[in-house]
Structures are given as structure tokens and as C-alpha cells.
Design a protein around this motif. Structure first.
Motif, PDB file in Angstrom:
ATOM      1  N   ALA A 154       2.057  -8.096  -4.953  1.00  0.00           N
ATOM      2  CA  ALA A 154       3.481  -8.263  -4.666  1.00  0.00           C
ATOM      3  C   ALA A 154       4.067  -6.973  -4.089  1.00  0.00           C
ATOM      4  O   ALA A 154       3.615  -5.874  -4.395  1.00  0.00           O
ATOM      5  N   GLY A 155       5.099  -7.141  -3.246  1.00  0.00           N
ATOM      6  CA  GLY A 155       5.827  -5.990  -2.722  1.00  0.00           C
ATOM      7  C   GLY A 155       5.129  -5.295  -1.569  1.00  0.00           C
ATOM      8  O   GLY A 155       4.149  -5.784  -1.007  1.00  0.00           O
ATOM      9  N   THR A 156       5.659  -4.135  -1.211  1.00  0.00           N
ATOM     10  CA  THR A 156       5.112  -3.338  -0.115  1.00  0.00           C
ATOM     11  C   THR A 156       3.812  -2.670  -0.543  1.00  0.00           C
ATOM     12  O   THR A 156       3.717  -2.109  -1.626  1.00  0.00           O
ATOM     13  N   ILE A 157       2.822  -2.730   0.335  1.00  0.00           N
ATOM     14  CA  ILE A 157       1.532  -2.097   0.064  1.00  0.00           C
ATOM     15  C   ILE A 157       1.517  -0.752   0.770  1.00  0.00           C
ATOM     16  O   ILE A 157       1.685  -0.682   1.999  1.00  0.00           O
ATOM     17  N   ARG A 158       1.327   0.320   0.024  1.00  0.00           N
ATOM     18  CA  ARG A 158       1.250   1.663   0.587  1.00  0.00           C
ATOM     19  C   ARG A 158      -0.195   2.139   0.521  1.00  0.00           C
ATOM     20  O   ARG A 158      -0.758   2.262  -0.568  1.00  0.00           O
ATOM     21  N   VAL A 159      -0.751   2.421   1.692  1.00  0.00           N
ATOM     22  CA  VAL A 159      -2.156   2.794   1.773  1.00  0.00           C
ATOM     23  C   VAL A 159      -2.269   4.317   1.723  1.00  0.00           C
ATOM     24  O   VAL A 159      -1.580   5.015   2.481  1.00  0.00           O
ATOM     25  N   PRO A 160      -3.121   4.871   0.871  1.00  0.00           N
ATOM     26  CA  PRO A 160      -3.221   6.330   0.727  1.00  0.00           C
ATOM     27  C   PRO A 160      -3.612   7.033   2.027  1.00  0.00           C
ATOM     28  O   PRO A 160      -4.417   6.529   2.807  1.00  0.00           O
TER      29      PRO A 160
ATOM     30  N   ALA B  97       2.614  -4.605   9.916  1.00  0.00           N
ATOM     31  CA  ALA B  97       1.590  -3.564   9.833  1.00  0.00           C
ATOM     32  C   ALA B  97       2.145  -2.254  10.365  1.00  0.00           C
ATOM     33  O   ALA B  97       2.559  -2.167  11.519  1.00  0.00           O
ATOM     34  N   ASN B  98       2.174  -1.237   9.509  1.00  0.00           N
ATOM     35  CA  ASN B  98       2.669   0.097   9.856  1.00  0.00           C
ATOM     36  C   ASN B  98       4.179   0.124  10.041  1.00  0.00           C
ATOM     37  O   ASN B  98       4.724   1.068  10.609  1.00  0.00           O
ATOM     38  N   CYS B  99       4.849  -0.914   9.576  1.00  0.00           N
ATOM     39  CA  CYS B  99       6.309  -0.976   9.672  1.00  0.00           C
ATOM     40  C   CYS B  99       6.830  -1.794   8.495  1.00  0.00           C
ATOM     41  O   CYS B  99       6.064  -2.438   7.781  1.00  0.00           O
ATOM     42  N   PHE B 100       8.146  -1.766   8.303  1.00  0.00           N
ATOM     43  CA  PHE B 100       8.722  -2.468   7.166  1.00  0.00           C
ATOM     44  C   PHE B 100      10.108  -2.973   7.525  1.00  0.00           C
ATOM     45  O   PHE B 100      10.756  -2.482   8.459  1.00  0.00           O
ATOM     46  N   GLU B 101      10.554  -3.959   6.782  1.00  0.00           N
ATOM     47  CA  GLU B 101      11.887  -4.514   6.937  1.00  0.00           C
ATOM     48  C   GLU B 101      12.607  -4.349   5.601  1.00  0.00           C
ATOM     49  O   GLU B 101      12.043  -4.668   4.544  1.00  0.00           O
TER      50      GLU B 101
ATOM     51  N   GLN C 239       4.314  -6.390   3.848  1.00  0.00           N
ATOM     52  CA  GLN C 239       4.337  -5.219   4.718  1.00  0.00           C
ATOM     53  C   GLN C 239       3.373  -4.166   4.191  1.00  0.00           C
ATOM     54  O   GLN C 239       3.370  -3.858   2.996  1.00  0.00           O
ATOM     55  N   VAL C 240       2.562  -3.650   5.102  1.00  0.00           N
ATOM     56  CA  VAL C 240       1.538  -2.672   4.753  1.00  0.00           C
ATOM     57  C   VAL C 240       1.831  -1.394   5.528  1.00  0.00           C
ATOM     58  O   VAL C 240       1.850  -1.400   6.762  1.00  0.00           O
ATOM     59  N   VAL C 241       2.087  -0.298   4.817  1.00  0.00           N
ATOM     60  CA  VAL C 241       2.489   0.955   5.448  1.00  0.00           C
ATOM     61  C   VAL C 241       1.665   2.111   4.878  1.00  0.00           C
ATOM     62  O   VAL C 241       1.092   2.003   3.796  1.00  0.00           O
TER      63      VAL C 241
ATOM     64  N   PHE D  47       3.336  -8.291  12.990  1.00  0.00           N
ATOM     65  CA  PHE D  47       4.084  -7.332  13.795  1.00  0.00           C
ATOM     66  C   PHE D  47       3.504  -5.948  13.507  1.00  0.00           C
ATOM     67  O   PHE D  47       3.333  -5.575  12.343  1.00  0.00           O
ATOM     68  N   ALA D  48       3.196  -5.192  14.552  1.00  0.00           N
ATOM     69  CA  ALA D  48       2.565  -3.883  14.368  1.00  0.00           C
ATOM     70  C   ALA D  48       3.228  -2.845  15.264  1.00  0.00           C
ATOM     71  O   ALA D  48       3.562  -3.122  16.422  1.00  0.00           O
ATOM     72  N   THR D  49       3.410  -1.637  14.733  1.00  0.00           N
ATOM     73  CA  THR D  49       4.051  -0.549  15.471  1.00  0.00           C
ATOM     74  C   THR D  49       3.135   0.671  15.491  1.00  0.00           C
ATOM     75  O   THR D  49       2.298   0.840  14.602  1.00  0.00           O
ATOM     76  N   PRO D  50       3.295   1.549  16.490  1.00  0.00           N
ATOM     77  CA  PRO D  50       2.408   2.714  16.592  1.00  0.00           C
ATOM     78  C   PRO D  50       2.726   3.819  15.598  1.00  0.00           C
ATOM     79  O   PRO D  50       1.916   4.705  15.383  1.00  0.00           O
ATOM     80  N   PHE D  51       3.918   3.797  15.004  1.00  0.00           N
ATOM     81  CA  PHE D  51       4.240   4.784  13.974  1.00  0.00           C
ATOM     82  C   PHE D  51       5.074   4.108  12.883  1.00  0.00           C
ATOM     83  O   PHE D  51       5.702   3.065  13.102  1.00  0.00           O
ATOM     84  N   HIS D  52       5.045   4.681  11.709  1.00  0.00           N
ATOM     85  CA  HIS D  52       5.705   4.142  10.524  1.00  0.00           C
ATOM     86  C   HIS D  52       7.218   4.105  10.738  1.00  0.00           C
ATOM     87  O   HIS D  52       7.848   5.149  10.861  1.00  0.00           O
ATOM     88  N   ARG D  53       7.774   2.910  10.795  1.00  0.00           N
ATOM     89  CA  ARG D  53       9.214   2.821  11.006  1.00  0.00           C
ATOM     90  C   ARG D  53       9.767   1.504  10.487  1.00  0.00           C
ATOM     91  O   ARG D  53       9.026   0.554  10.224  1.00  0.00           O
ATOM     92  N   GLU D  54      11.096   1.459  10.372  1.00  0.00           N
ATOM     93  CA  GLU D  54      11.773   0.230   9.976  1.00  0.00           C
ATOM     94  C   GLU D  54      11.978  -0.659  11.193  1.00  0.00           C
ATOM     95  O   GLU D  54      12.265  -0.175  12.292  1.00  0.00           O
TER      96      GLU D  54
END
Length: 342
Positions: A317-323, A144-148, A155-157, A122-129
Motif C-alpha cells: 500500500a502507498g508510495t513505494i520508495r526504492v533505496p 514511475a519516478n513521479c508522484f501525484e 507510484q514508485v519513486v 506514466f514515467a518521467t526522467p527525474f523525480h517530480r510531481e
């Protein structure tokens, strides 16, 4: 796309009989075989793909359920990142656009699962829940670019807080202390996270932000989200106390801010430094001088989400936050002595 069930119904036989034909079985009469083959041609059915499904072999298909992503040029790099991984791993990428409608997303998920895709992103155009409502069963899934909030899936944000920190550091390290921050739309995930990063950087440098200079440069519910931007910039420069640097919520905003400043006779960066966010290269590289900005790592988000969902054993493990990393070009300079005394 027609399924084996459709072929069986069209030919008036059982699914098992169609399966025997697909697998080259000899226990089906010639008359029945021809009827099944004719049904396949009529329905434009692909036997090779169906045979792989029936034998439990991987189909080589990966699905992206996108929300207005393919029509949003500054974030379409997410798709390119996923596509790159699929090409490297010999997979075929299927893309479905939801238009932001939950019922369309549910239908697309059902369709992709019927095709036996190996993974769904699942991918979104901006960072959102997001709320992933469709039943996915055991299909590997990534966001991708979103989280639950429940965190059921990988989830990669983007690290938007780190990006806000990086944007402030760019001008703070040049010696600026009179810094305005024109934020994105109120309530967005990125808006709040970047503000948090901005405040952290200011604290580290012992600078107290001017509350009147931390304002929203974009507003929701407007035909033009930047319709109030000109007035906001005018207020920043209406008095004797003026900022020497402006941080902008995105590159589109930064471009408009530069034009507004130029109309006031102010030079960028000689009089005012400007920093964008996104590194939307149609803007950041086209401006003269080029726009100093902080890059949103869309391509990396796509690559990581695609790779980890297809090779889950390698995923942390967990949410991946990309710099979100700074991209230095030409719109930032040290404040002059004259500006510093204002």
C-alpha cells in the motif's frame, strides 16, 4: 492504427457485422465478407488483435506514457525495467513520448485506451510531481519516478532523502568533517529531499554544515545548467578554510568538479574527495579513478512499477520508495593530517 469502427465505416456495414467476420461467423454473405476483408487490408487492420478485444480477452498490450524518457540516456533504464517485466509476462510494450505537453499526453492516453491496453504507466526522467489529467477509467495505472499528491495511483519513486543521507555517510565514515554540498537546481523534489538527508547524516555525526559550502551547483534557465559551477568551486577554495570533500548533485556535475579541481592542481581523492549521484555509468565508470557515487535505482523503479501494475495483488500500500545505494569506486579517501588541520 485503424479500429473496428473504421473498418465498418469503410465497408459500409455495422460493427456487429465486422465482429461476425472476425469471429468466423457464417451468417455473413460472401460478398459482404470480401468487402470487409478488403477494408481491413486497405486500412492495415489487424483482425487477430481486434478479435481479442471484442471477445473481452486480454490484448497483452502495456503502455508507457513517457516524458522525454527515451531521449534521456541516464534515466532510460526505467523503460528497460518495464520492458523486462513485459517480456517475462508475455506482454508487448507500447511507448508514447509526450515531450512534456499535456495535450499530447491526453491524446496518447485516448489512443492507448482505444487499443485496449491492459495497463498504463506514466514515467518521467527525474523525480517530480505530476498531474494525471486524462480520464483513465478502470485501466490499471502506475507512476514511475513521479508522484501525484492525491495518491490515486500506485507510484514508485527513488528514496532521494535516503540517497542524500548515503552520500554524506560515505565521506563522514572516512573521517571528513569539512564537507561541501553542491546541489541540483533549486526547487526540484530531489534537491530538497537530498538536502534533508544530508543534514540528517551530519547531525548524527555531530557536524554542523558550513552554510557557505551548501550551495547550488546547477541553475535553471541557462543554456548550460552548470555555467556557474566553476565560479562556485573557485569560491570554495579561495580562502584558507577549504573543504576536504565535495558532494555533487549528479555525476555530470561531479565530473566537471573533478576537472575544475585538477586545473587548480588538486588531486582527487588525495587532496579532495568527490561523490556523485545517479551512477550514470557512461561517466562513473569512464572516469579514472572511477567515480564514487550513489545510484538512482531507475531499473528497479521500472521493474516494480511494471510488475505491480500488472499484478496489483502483490503491491504494498502507498508510495513505494526504492533505496538509492552507494557505489564505492575511487574518488573518496580519508582526509590527510595536513588537510584536517586546515
Amino acid at each position: 492504427m485503424a479500429t473496428i469502427h473504421d473498418v465498418a465505416e469503410k465497408a459500409g456495414v455495422s460493427i456487429k457485422t465486422v465482429s461476425r467476420v472476425l469471429n468466423g461467423g457464417t451468417e455473413v454473405s460472401e460478398k459482404t465478407r470480401k468487402r470487409i476483408e478488403q477494408a481491413m487490408r486497405t486500412l492495415e487492420f489487424t483482425p487477430s488483435a481486434a478479435a481479442r478485444m471484442l471477445r473481452g480477452r486480454p490484448t497483452g498490450l502495456v503502455a508507457v506514457i513517457a516524458e522525454k524518457l527515451t531521449t534521456t540516456p541516464d534515466s532510460s533504464e526505467i523503460i528497460k525495467g518495464i520492458q523486462q517485466v513485459c517480456e517475462q509476462m508475455g506482454k508487448v510494450l507500447l511507448i508514447g513520448e509526450t515531450g512534456g505537453h499535456a495535450d499530447v499526453a491526453s491524446r496518447l492516453v485516448a489512443d492507448m485506451r482505444e487499443r485496449r491496453v491492459e495497463a498504463i504507466l506514466f514515467a518521467t526522467p527525474f523525480h517530480r510531481e505530476v498531474a494525471v489529467e486524462p480520464l483513465l477509467g478502470s485501466t490499471p495505472t502506475a507512476l514511475a519516478n513521479c508522484f501525484e499528491t492525491p495518491g490515486r495511483y500506485m507510484q514508485v519513486v527513488p528514496d532521494d532523502e535516503g540517497g542524500g543521507y548515503a552520500a554524506a555517510q560515505i565521506v563522514l565514515q572516512e573521517g571528513h568533517r569539512k564537507i561541501a554540498f553542491l546541489q541540483l537546481i533549486p526547487g526540484m523534489v530531489a534537491t530538497d529531499l537530498r538536502l534533508r538527508g544530508f543534514h540528517r547524516a551530519m547531525r548524527e555525526h555531530g557536524v554542523t554544515p558550513d552554510a557557505e559550502w551548501v550551495i547550488h551547483g546547477a541553475e535553471a534557465g541557462e543554456a548550460d545548467e552548470f555555467s556557474h559551477l566553476s565560479g562556485a568551486v573557485e569560491r570554495l577554495f579561495s580562502g584558507a578554510k577549504r573543504p576536504t570533500a565535495i558532494l555533487c548533485g549528479n555525476d555530470k556535475m561531479a565530473m566537471r568538479v573533478i576537472f575544475i579541481l585538477q586545473r587548480r592542481g588538486l588531486r582527487v581523492p588525495a587532496d579532495v574527495s568527490v561523490v556523485g549521484f545517479d551512477d550514470f555509468r557512461l561517466i562513473s565508470e569512464a572516469l579514472d579513478p572511477g567515480l564514487t557515487t550513489v545510484a538512482l535505482p531507475y531499473r528497479e523503479i521500472g521493474e516494480l512499477s511494471g510488475r505491480y501494475v500488472l499484478e496489483p495483488g502483490d503491491a504494498p500500500a502507498g508510495t513505494i520508495r526504492v533505496p538509492c545505494l552507494p557505489v564505492m569506486r575511487g574518488t573518496v579517501a580519508a582526509p590527510s593530517a595536513t588537510k584536517a588541520m586546515r
